[in-house]
Each structure stands twice: as C-alpha cells, then as structure tokens.
Design a protein around this motif. Structure first.
Motif, mmCIF file in Angstrom:
data_model
loop_
_atom_site.group_PDB
_atom_site.id
_atom_site.type_symbol
_atom_site.label_atom_id
_atom_site.label_comp_id
_atom_site.label_asym_id
_atom_site.label_seq_id
_atom_site.Cartn_x
_atom_site.Cartn_y
_atom_site.Cartn_z
ATOM 1 N N LEU A 1 0.686 -1.107 -0.004
ATOM 2 C CA LEU A 1 -0.059 -0.166 0.094
ATOM 3 C C LEU A 1 0.790 1.522 0.097
ATOM 4 O O LEU A 1 0.540 2.066 -0.740
ATOM 5 N N VAL A 2 1.759 1.299 0.727
ATOM 6 C CA VAL A 2 2.812 2.439 1.064
ATOM 7 C C VAL A 2 3.362 2.800 -0.537
ATOM 8 O O VAL A 2 3.750 3.968 -0.853
ATOM 9 N N GLU A 3 3.544 1.667 -1.314
ATOM 10 C CA GLU A 3 4.503 2.039 -2.587
ATOM 11 C C GLU A 3 3.082 2.172 -3.733
ATOM 12 O O GLU A 3 3.715 2.239 -4.910
ATOM 13 N N SER A 4 1.986 2.208 -3.458
ATOM 14 C CA SER A 4 0.814 2.226 -4.309
ATOM 15 C C SER A 4 0.391 3.635 -4.677
ATOM 16 O O SER A 4 0.744 4.687 -3.832
ATOM 17 N N LYS A 5 -0.351 3.869 -5.696
ATOM 18 C CA LYS A 5 -0.884 5.282 -5.888
ATOM 19 C C LYS A 5 -1.782 5.706 -4.714
ATOM 20 O O LYS A 5 -2.185 6.937 -4.588
ATOM 21 N N LYS A 6 -2.251 4.730 -4.362
ATOM 22 C CA LYS A 6 -3.536 5.092 -3.076
ATOM 23 C C LYS A 6 -2.747 5.906 -2.000
ATOM 24 O O LYS A 6 -3.512 6.762 -1.409
ATOM 25 N N CYS A 7 -1.415 5.985 -1.774
ATOM 26 C CA CYS A 7 -0.778 6.684 -0.834
ATOM 27 C C CYS A 7 -0.013 8.082 -1.225
ATOM 28 O O CYS A 7 0.500 8.771 -0.613
ATOM 29 N N VAL A 8 -0.302 8.363 -2.562
ATOM 30 C CA VAL A 8 0.440 9.640 -3.046
ATOM 31 C C VAL A 8 0.057 10.697 -2.292
ATOM 32 O O VAL A 8 0.741 11.480 -1.927
ATOM 33 N N GLY A 9 -1.538 11.103 -2.181
ATOM 34 C CA GLY A 9 -1.761 11.931 -1.067
ATOM 35 C C GLY A 9 -1.093 12.232 0.116
ATOM 36 O O GLY A 9 -0.690 13.242 0.454
ATOM 37 N N VAL A 10 -1.172 11.207 0.936
ATOM 38 C CA VAL A 10 -0.544 11.125 2.382
ATOM 39 C C VAL A 10 0.887 11.426 2.179
ATOM 40 O O VAL A 10 1.369 12.023 3.222
ATOM 41 N N ILE A 11 1.492 10.945 1.317
ATOM 42 C CA ILE A 11 3.079 11.017 0.985
ATOM 43 C C ILE A 11 3.134 12.427 0.752
ATOM 44 O O ILE A 11 4.294 12.920 1.183
ATOM 45 N N ALA A 12 2.586 12.933 -0.369
ATOM 46 C CA ALA A 12 2.722 14.473 -0.389
ATOM 47 C C ALA A 12 2.614 15.143 0.528
ATOM 48 O O ALA A 12 3.106 16.329 0.921
ATOM 49 N N ARG A 13 1.394 14.998 1.385
ATOM 50 C CA ARG A 13 1.140 15.714 2.777
ATOM 51 C C ARG A 13 2.691 15.699 3.536
ATOM 52 O O ARG A 13 2.937 16.592 4.179
ATOM 53 N N GLY A 14 3.047 14.470 3.803
ATOM 54 C CA GLY A 14 4.137 14.331 4.622
ATOM 55 C C GLY A 14 5.268 14.883 4.244
ATOM 56 O O GLY A 14 5.984 15.517 5.006
ATOM 57 N N VAL A 15 5.547 15.034 2.942
ATOM 58 C CA VAL A 15 6.729 15.765 2.208
ATOM 59 C C VAL A 15 6.358 17.008 2.554
ATOM 60 O O VAL A 15 7.291 17.733 2.895
#
Length: 100
Positions: A46-60
């Motif tokens: 899940l961490v490496e999927s498109k589903k996490c783009v938003g939360v990873i962008a927020r974290g960045v």
C-alpha cells in the motif's frame, strides 16, 4: 510512452513542483514518509501504491515546512496514516475494513 508509476513524479505533481533541481531532497522526504507509514503498520504494498500519493505528498510538505519552523506533522497526515494502517490486504489487494 512509459506508464511505470513513479512516486517521486506523482508527489511532485501533487505539490505542483516542476523541474528536477530538488529531486534528491524530495526523494529523501518521500522515503522518510514511507518509513513512517511502514512503522505505523501500513502494508508495504500500500505504501508503494498510488493510493498513498496524497498522504505521502502531505508528509513531504510537512517535513519541508518543518525545516522552516513549523511545529510538526499535520493532523490530516496523522489521521490518514491511522486510516491506512487499519486497512487489510486480501489477495494482494488493499481493502478497508468497515464494521458497523
């Protein structure tokens, strides 16, 4: 045309970042955010999927602003990590468990 998914490119698009001057720094923040998600119990697939783009962008974004005097990770980021950590994997597909 290359249809391979790139977390770096997806996060840059989400944050409206163009060019490649800051790619190394952005990649470092992506990896830090992904490690946070993994530590919170979010499955690696899940961490490496498109589903996490938003939360990873927020974290960045949160980590980028942290260096500018911000106080920490945003409430949205933390809440979304909790939601994602509660999802279960079925046959390689992530599904959210909902019980009423």
């Amino acid at each position: 045309m290359n249809d391979a998914f790139s977390m770096l490119e997806a996060v840059k698009t989400a944050l409206m970042i163009t060019g490649d001057f800051m790619d190394e720094t952005i990649q470092l923040f992506i990896e830090e955010t992904q490690n946070y998600l993994l530590s919170a119990g979010v499955p690696k697939t899940l961490v490496e999927s498109k589903k996490c783009v938003g939360v990873i962008a927020r974290g960045v974004s949160d980590l980028w602003n942290y260096g500018n005097g911000s106080t920490g990770l945003s409430p949205y980021f933390k809440e979304r990590v909790i939601q994602l950590s509660l999802e279960e994997e079925e046959d390689g597909i992530q599904t959210q468990t909902t019980e009423f």
